[in-house]
Design a protein around this motif. Sequence first.
Motif, PDB file in Angstrom:
ATOM      1  N   GLU A  27       0.687  -1.268   0.157  1.00 41.11           N
ATOM      2  CA  GLU A  27       0.135  -0.053   0.052  1.00 41.11           C
ATOM      3  C   GLU A  27       0.880   1.180   0.037  1.00 41.11           C
ATOM      4  O   GLU A  27       0.406   2.292  -0.856  1.00 41.11           O
ATOM      5  N   ALA A  28       1.880   1.218   0.785  1.00 41.30           N
ATOM      6  CA  ALA A  28       2.833   2.459   0.708  1.00 41.30           C
ATOM      7  C   ALA A  28       3.507   2.751  -0.708  1.00 41.30           C
ATOM      8  O   ALA A  28       3.756   3.885  -1.173  1.00 41.30           O
ATOM      9  N   GLU A  29       3.618   1.716  -1.516  1.00 41.60           N
ATOM     10  CA  GLU A  29       4.039   1.811  -2.590  1.00 41.60           C
ATOM     11  C   GLU A  29       3.093   2.650  -3.626  1.00 41.60           C
ATOM     12  O   GLU A  29       3.474   3.691  -4.388  1.00 41.60           O
ATOM     13  N   VAL A  30       1.853   2.136  -3.387  1.00 37.22           N
ATOM     14  CA  VAL A  30       0.879   2.803  -4.253  1.00 37.22           C
ATOM     15  C   VAL A  30       0.478   4.110  -3.905  1.00 37.22           C
ATOM     16  O   VAL A  30       0.415   5.038  -4.761  1.00 37.22           O
ATOM     17  N   THR A  31       0.430   4.356  -2.589  1.00 34.76           N
ATOM     18  CA  THR A  31       0.382   5.630  -2.035  1.00 34.76           C
ATOM     19  C   THR A  31       1.414   6.807  -2.571  1.00 34.76           C
ATOM     20  O   THR A  31       1.198   7.813  -2.835  1.00 34.76           O
ATOM     21  N   SER A  32       2.639   6.168  -2.540  1.00 37.34           N
ATOM     22  CA  SER A  32       3.847   6.757  -2.969  1.00 37.34           C
ATOM     23  C   SER A  32       3.555   7.338  -4.404  1.00 37.34           C
ATOM     24  O   SER A  32       3.938   8.411  -4.839  1.00 37.34           O
ATOM     25  N   GLN A  33       3.162   6.487  -5.051  1.00 36.97           N
ATOM     26  CA  GLN A  33       2.882   6.671  -6.703  1.00 36.97           C
ATOM     27  C   GLN A  33       1.831   7.786  -6.839  1.00 36.97           C
ATOM     28  O   GLN A  33       1.970   8.692  -7.647  1.00 36.97           O
ATOM     29  N   LEU A  34       0.883   7.643  -5.898  1.00 37.01           N
ATOM     30  CA  LEU A  34      -0.237   8.763  -5.960  1.00 37.01           C
ATOM     31  C   LEU A  34       0.037  10.154  -5.801  1.00 37.01           C
ATOM     32  O   LEU A  34      -0.107  11.072  -6.375  1.00 37.01           O
ATOM     33  N   ARG A  35       1.112  10.173  -4.600  1.00 40.47           N
ATOM     34  CA  ARG A  35       1.619  11.628  -4.412  1.00 40.47           C
ATOM     35  C   ARG A  35       2.469  11.985  -5.686  1.00 40.47           C
ATOM     36  O   ARG A  35       2.382  13.250  -5.781  1.00 40.47           O
ATOM     37  N   LEU A  36       2.975  11.067  -6.360  1.00 36.75           N
ATOM     38  CA  LEU A  36       3.852  11.666  -7.592  1.00 36.75           C
ATOM     39  C   LEU A  36       2.721  12.311  -8.536  1.00 36.75           C
ATOM     40  O   LEU A  36       3.208  13.189  -9.526  1.00 36.75           O
ATOM     41  N   HIS A  37       1.379  11.794  -8.417  1.00 36.81           N
ATOM     42  CA  HIS A  37       0.623  12.411  -9.515  1.00 36.81           C
ATOM     43  C   HIS A  37      -0.147  13.684  -8.830  1.00 36.81           C
ATOM     44  O   HIS A  37      -1.075  14.150  -9.449  1.00 36.81           O
ATOM     45  N   THR A  66      -5.486  17.687  -9.296  1.00 43.36           N
ATOM     46  CA  THR A  66      -3.937  17.113  -9.324  1.00 43.36           C
ATOM     47  C   THR A  66      -2.939  18.287  -9.607  1.00 43.36           C
ATOM     48  O   THR A  66      -3.450  19.160 -10.267  1.00 43.36           O
ATOM     49  N   THR A  67      -1.758  18.059  -9.178  1.00 37.73           N
ATOM     50  CA  THR A  67      -0.839  19.013  -9.221  1.00 37.73           C
ATOM     51  C   THR A  67       0.043  18.675 -10.635  1.00 37.73           C
ATOM     52  O   THR A  67      -0.166  19.260 -11.666  1.00 37.73           O
ATOM     53  N   ASP A  68       0.829  17.710 -10.304  1.00 35.90           N
ATOM     54  CA  ASP A  68       1.754  17.501 -11.566  1.00 35.90           C
ATOM     55  C   ASP A  68       1.516  16.042 -11.778  1.00 35.90           C
ATOM     56  O   ASP A  68       1.486  15.133 -10.991  1.00 35.90           O
ATOM     57  N   THR A  69       2.035  15.717 -12.847  1.00 35.93           N
ATOM     58  CA  THR A  69       2.280  14.117 -13.273  1.00 35.93           C
ATOM     59  C   THR A  69       3.508  14.018 -13.532  1.00 35.93           C
ATOM     60  O   THR A  69       4.206  14.761 -13.934  1.00 35.93           O
TER      61      THR A  69
END
Length: 75
Positions: A27-37, A66-69
């Motif tokens: 889950e931490a990996e998924v949420t990390s990727q979401l933050r990048l988006h 969203t801010t950045d992709t």
Amino acid sequence: MLKARPKPLIENGHLNRRAMRREFMAEAEVTSQLRLHGIEDIREVKRAYIEPNGMISVIPRQGAETTDTPESPAT
């Protein structure tokens, strides 16, 4: 010849834990990727997919900002 298809990781703000186990994702990996988006809360996501190349595609809910992709870095 078989082509790999994107696998849904998030649907309507809920994690697809079965797909996460198959892809060996925490889950931490998924949420990390979401933050990048630019997404801080999973509930802001309509759908998210892990693509055959390993990248995660995110479709935010209507009205979620969203801010950045990763594909378009800030200047």
